[in-house]
Design a protein around this motif. Structure first.
Motif, PDB file in Angstrom:
ATOM      1  N   UNK A  55       0.811  -1.203   0.000  1.00 22.46           N
ATOM      2  CA  UNK A  55       0.000   0.000   0.000  1.00 22.46           C
ATOM      3  C   UNK A  55       0.854   1.267   0.000  1.00 22.46           C
ATOM      4  N   UNK A  56       1.929   1.239   0.750  1.00 22.40           N
ATOM      5  CA  UNK A  56       2.788   2.425   0.819  1.00 22.40           C
ATOM      6  C   UNK A  56       3.402   2.759  -0.536  1.00 22.40           C
ATOM      7  N   UNK A  57       3.743   1.740  -1.306  1.00 24.42           N
ATOM      8  CA  UNK A  57       4.310   1.985  -2.634  1.00 24.42           C
ATOM      9  C   UNK A  57       3.285   2.657  -3.544  1.00 24.42           C
ATOM     10  N   UNK A  58       2.032   2.269  -3.423  1.00 27.80           N
ATOM     11  CA  UNK A  58       0.980   2.922  -4.200  1.00 27.80           C
ATOM     12  C   UNK A  58       0.857   4.388  -3.790  1.00 27.80           C
ATOM     13  N   UNK A  59       0.852   4.632  -2.480  1.00 30.39           N
ATOM     14  CA  UNK A  59       0.738   6.010  -2.004  1.00 30.39           C
ATOM     15  C   UNK A  59       1.907   6.860  -2.484  1.00 30.39           C
ATOM     16  N   UNK A  73       3.457   6.581  -5.125  1.00 32.78           N
ATOM     17  CA  UNK A  73       3.274   6.840  -6.556  1.00 32.78           C
ATOM     18  C   UNK A  73       2.048   7.709  -6.834  1.00 32.78           C
ATOM     19  N   UNK A  74       1.365   8.148  -5.763  1.00 26.80           N
ATOM     20  CA  UNK A  74       0.199   9.004  -5.945  1.00 26.80           C
ATOM     21  C   UNK A  74      -1.081   8.268  -6.256  1.00 26.80           C
ATOM     22  N   UNK A  75      -1.135   6.981  -5.899  1.00 25.38           N
ATOM     23  CA  UNK A  75      -2.310   6.156  -6.171  1.00 25.38           C
ATOM     24  C   UNK A  75      -3.036   5.869  -4.861  1.00 25.38           C
TER      25      UNK A  75
END
Length: 238
Positions: A174-178, A180-182
């Motif tokens: 989840x943190x990787x998505x955040x 990246x602005x997702x």
């Protein structure tokens, strides 16, 4: 926001999945994922006079791993499955609509994967879901794996919001998505009961059941897409 939904193909899936599809601005079928025995790729629950049963597509698997797009039928089941649906839904007021969706899915030329994808799309049409033309991951040349691949697919189509089912909680970064602005959101399923035959109501059957029992103009009222932000979703699971 541009909402992206990604899923492995599913055979005539349940109403909760159709609600997830209804949220999508971009829809991607993960057709090059490895087939998993016991998944909903090739089977779905139905209600019969003898209790809950399954519509199952018997598939041939080559070796230890077969991509979903490479699945083949082990034997012909179209006629027997249609007869099962016709028998269990024979008194439903809109059974003809359910059978029409079934027939249309099987009328599509192509692979078994094409038929499975068509089964969901025909349900969407019968319900009235305005789903964008789906993409297929096999055509998107994305070599990464796992959570990284999902993120890459969302990014390449310009997504800013990713809506997923509950099964992703165990592997999604989840943190990787955040970073990246997702925004990541999980489905908060809300499936109202419709009249059903053969015992107590259950939502976990093919949406063909709802289509057979509910008039066309009222079907979208049974599609109630709601989501939870990922942190809240995970908090509720602990």
């Amino acid at each position: 926001m541009t909402t992206v939904v990604i899923s492995q193909p599913m055979y005539f899936p349940w109403v909760g999945f159709m609600a997830q599809m209804a949220l999508a601005d971009v829809y991607i079928w993960l057709d090059d994922a490895a087939y998993s025995k016991g998944s909903f790729t090739n089977r779905v629950q139905v209600k019969t006079p003898k209790g809950r049963g399954w519509l199952t597509l018997p598939v041939k698997v080559n070796g230890v791993s077969t991509e979903i797009r490479g699945l083949k039928l082990a034997k012909t089941v179209q006629t027997s499955q249609r007869d099962t649906l016709k028998g269990m839904l024979k008194d439903a007021p809109c059974v003809a609509d359910a059978l029409s969706a079934f027939d249309a899915a099987w009328a599509e030329p192509g692979t078994l994967c094409d038929t499975i994808i068509a089964s969901t799309m025909e349900q969407a049409r019968a319900i009235g879901i305005d789903c964008p033309a789906p993409l297929r991951s096999s055509a998107m040349a994305m070599p990464s794996k796992g959570s990284k691949r999902v993120l890459d697919l969302v990014l390449v189509v310009g997504g800013t919001r990713y809506v997923t089912g509950h099964g992703a909680a165990g592997y999604l970064d989840h943190e990787a998505f955040e970073a990246a602005g997702i925004a990541v959101e999980y489905m908060d399923y809300d499936v109202p009961a419709w009249p059903q035959y053969h015992g107590d109501f259950t939502p976990y059957v093919s949406a063909l059941d709802m289509i057979a029992h509910i008039a066309p103009d009222d079907r979208m009222s049974y599609i109630r897409p709601a989501t939870l932000a990922w942190r809240r979703f995970l908090e509720q699971r602990t």
